[in-house]
Scaffold this active site. Structure first.
Site, short mmCIF file in Angstrom:
data_model
loop_
_atom_site.label_atom_id
_atom_site.label_comp_id
_atom_site.label_asym_id
_atom_site.label_seq_id
_atom_site.Cartn_x
_atom_site.Cartn_y
_atom_site.Cartn_z
N ASP A 189 0.89 -1.15 0.00
CA ASP A 189 0.00 0.00 0.00
C ASP A 189 0.93 1.20 0.00
OD1 ASP A 189 -1.60 2.20 0.59
OD2 ASP A 189 -2.97 1.05 1.83
N HIS A 190 1.09 1.84 -1.15
CA HIS A 190 2.16 2.83 -1.27
C HIS A 190 1.97 4.03 -0.34
CE1 HIS A 190 -0.69 4.63 -4.21
NE2 HIS A 190 -0.16 5.77 -3.83
N HIS A 252 -6.01 2.59 1.44
CA HIS A 252 -5.36 3.82 1.90
C HIS A 252 -6.05 4.44 3.11
CE1 HIS A 252 -3.23 3.22 -1.70
NE2 HIS A 252 -3.94 3.98 -2.51
#
Length: 518
Positions: A189-190, A252
């Site tokens: 999950d960047h 996110h």
């Protein structure tokens, strides 16, 4: 600085397999990230990269592609690197049909050759920049092709979306777990790689100023905004099957809630930190029925509008989107974490496309001081705010009350503003650099574990189920606006409001220089 100067003090020796090497993610993020790690001495000089895709390419053509990617997207310019040819020589390409198991036996031969050439020790990192439905078959082919028989470690890095709902995620996980152990799976999950998201736990746990106040006695609400100015662009077909809730909410948004609400871990070790995040997800209040969802969640879709004088089409007029689509491009929700620390504190989250500004911010609104004789009715007392600015500006902002300068009595809000991106500038490390670096050295702190994924889907699936029952609750907002009016009412009904984002809050006086130490 480069690995020639720092030797092997960076990440462990690694053979990177980039599946989808001719795709947009590899070009925009992965190749620039590897180059930045090289330039900063964080990558062992005993490494190699195998780019894999169906498209035919020679090694020279592939290295030209990598060079173009780095010139366009990297923080460091390859023109300034005297060792570019040496770096580029570590990149190799193989055309691969991932649906042919026999092709993986050929891949093993190339991998073994490079392993010996660069003395990598059998360490292999498989990055699947592919559609999720391919994860299981590729994992199985890696095993059948003998690519997991080397003597070193093996790690699988996979991108979201991890499934479409809980059942599909469970099926996908079962397929991968037939090949890889949980501690070998790195789900990216960047947002967890972003500087200010990682800074949340440091600000919380390293400052006596905040940790004693980080509870329902002192915090009125927490607001998380993730807004985009773009529409669906060329992703209309994909996006219409995902929507804002699955695309941004399940990963996110919920991950940022866990960072804000987690308890201090017993140790600063990956599993201890992820254990605390899981406790938050277990404490999320699950909506019982469609009426509760309607009361706490707003979903919207953008209609035609304009931004900065430019006309913008409605979502239903975007390429690849059905004219009768009810997919949400916006959602806002009031979420509760039902544990001792956070009971009664609303977490307001919102995300959407075609909003006025591109930004990601977290606002902590503290409870206001009581009105009394000292603060008369003529004085407007604003609540204290602590703001984490994640993107595009990185920094921390604190809003306080102070006496108005001069002889006239009055109270005005003042701001202490630390701008990290102003200080570091363009060389702020990208999220993919941190995450690739962490994966190569076996640090799973900022990757999502399976129990996190499953709990997040459990929460989101209840909302999706309610939306299927009540398809008429979709609301519309003009492109370029801040979403449906109901999103404002979501807070107004509790006596709150969405705080402005991406700049100074209204009425305050900035009391600190924007760059720390200058």
């Amino acid at each position: 600085m480069n690995f020639g100067e720092l030797g092997d003090i960076g990440a462990d020796r690694t053979l990177f397999f980039i599946f989808g090497a001719t795709g947009d993610l590899a070009r925009r993020k992965l190749f620039p990230a590897i180059y930045s790690l090289y330039r900063e001495g964080k990558l062992s000089k005993r490494f190699a990269v195998i780019g894999l895709a169906r498209r035919p390419r020679t090694n020279e053509q592939f290295r030209d592609d990598v060079s173009g990617s780095i010139r366009e997207f990297a923080r460091y310019k390859s023109e300034e690197d005297k060792q570019w040819d040496e770096f580029a020589g570590h990149f190799h390409y193989m055309s691969l049909d991932i649906n042919k198991p026999e092709a993986f036996a050929e891949l093993r031969k190339l991998a073994d050759l490079l392993d010996d050439q660069y003395d990598i020790g059998g360490n292999r990192l498989f990055y699947l920049a592919l559609a999720p439905e391919l994860f299981g078959s590729v994992s199985n082919n890696l095993k059948e092709g003998g690519l997991l028989d080397s003597s070193g470690w093996h790690r699988l890095v996979i991108e979201k979306p991890f499934g479409y709902d809980l059942p599909s995620a469970q099926k996908l996980n079962e397929q991968i777990r037939q090949v890889f152990e949980e501690d070998e799976i790195y789900r990216i999950d960047h947002y967890l790689g972003k500087e200010m998201v990682q800074n949340i736990e440091v600000v919380r746990f390293a400052n006596a100023l905040f940790e004693p106040l980080w509870n329902n006695k002192y915090i009125a609400n927490i607001q998380i905004t993730l807004s985009e100015t773009v529409g669906v662009e060329e992703r209309g077909g994909y996006y219409d099957h995902a929507g804002a809730l699955r695309d941004m909410g399940q990963n996110h948004m919920l991950q940022m809630i866990t960072m804000m609400a987690m308890e201090p871990p017993s140790r600063m070790e990956p599993e201890d930190i992820r254990d605390e995040k899981v406790k938050v997800l277990r404490s999320l209040r699950i909506f019982k029925n469609a009426d509760e969802v309607k009361e706490h969640v707003v979903r919207g879709q953008y209609s035609a509008g304009e931004l900065k004088g430019k006309p913008l089409p409605a979502y239903r007029n975007e390429e690849g989107v059905p004219s009768d689509s009810v997919t949400e491009t916006y959602f806002a929700a009031k979420v509760f974490v039902d544990n001792f620390r956070w009971a009664g504190v609303p977490f307001y989250i919102r995300t959407g496309k075609r909003l006025p500004v591109k930004t990601t911010e977290v606002v902590v609104e503290f409870k206001n001081m009581p009105e009394n004789v000292y603060f008369s009715s003529k004085t407007k007392l604003e609540p204290n705010l602590l703001v984490f600015r994640v993107n595009p500006t990185e920094g921390i902002y604190l809003k306080m009350n102070a006496k108005r300068p001069g002889s006239q009595w009055g109270i005005v809000p003042i701001a202490m503003d630390f701008c990290q991106s102003c200080e570091v500038g363009i060389n702020t490390p990208e999220a993919y650099e941190r995450l690739l670096f962490d994966a190569a050295r076996g640090d799973s702190t900022y990757f999502t574990r399976w129990d996190e994924v499953s709990l997040a889907w459990k929460f989101v699936d209840r909302i999706e189920s309610a939306w299927r029952e009540q398809s008429t609750d979709l609301q519309y907002y003009a492109a370029g606006s801040w979403g449906p009016e109901a999103a404002q009412q979501l807070l107004a009904s509790d006596g709150f409001k969405w705080w402005p984002v991406n700049g100074q809050l209204e009425g305050e006086v900035v009391w600190a220089t924007p760059v720390a130490g200058k």
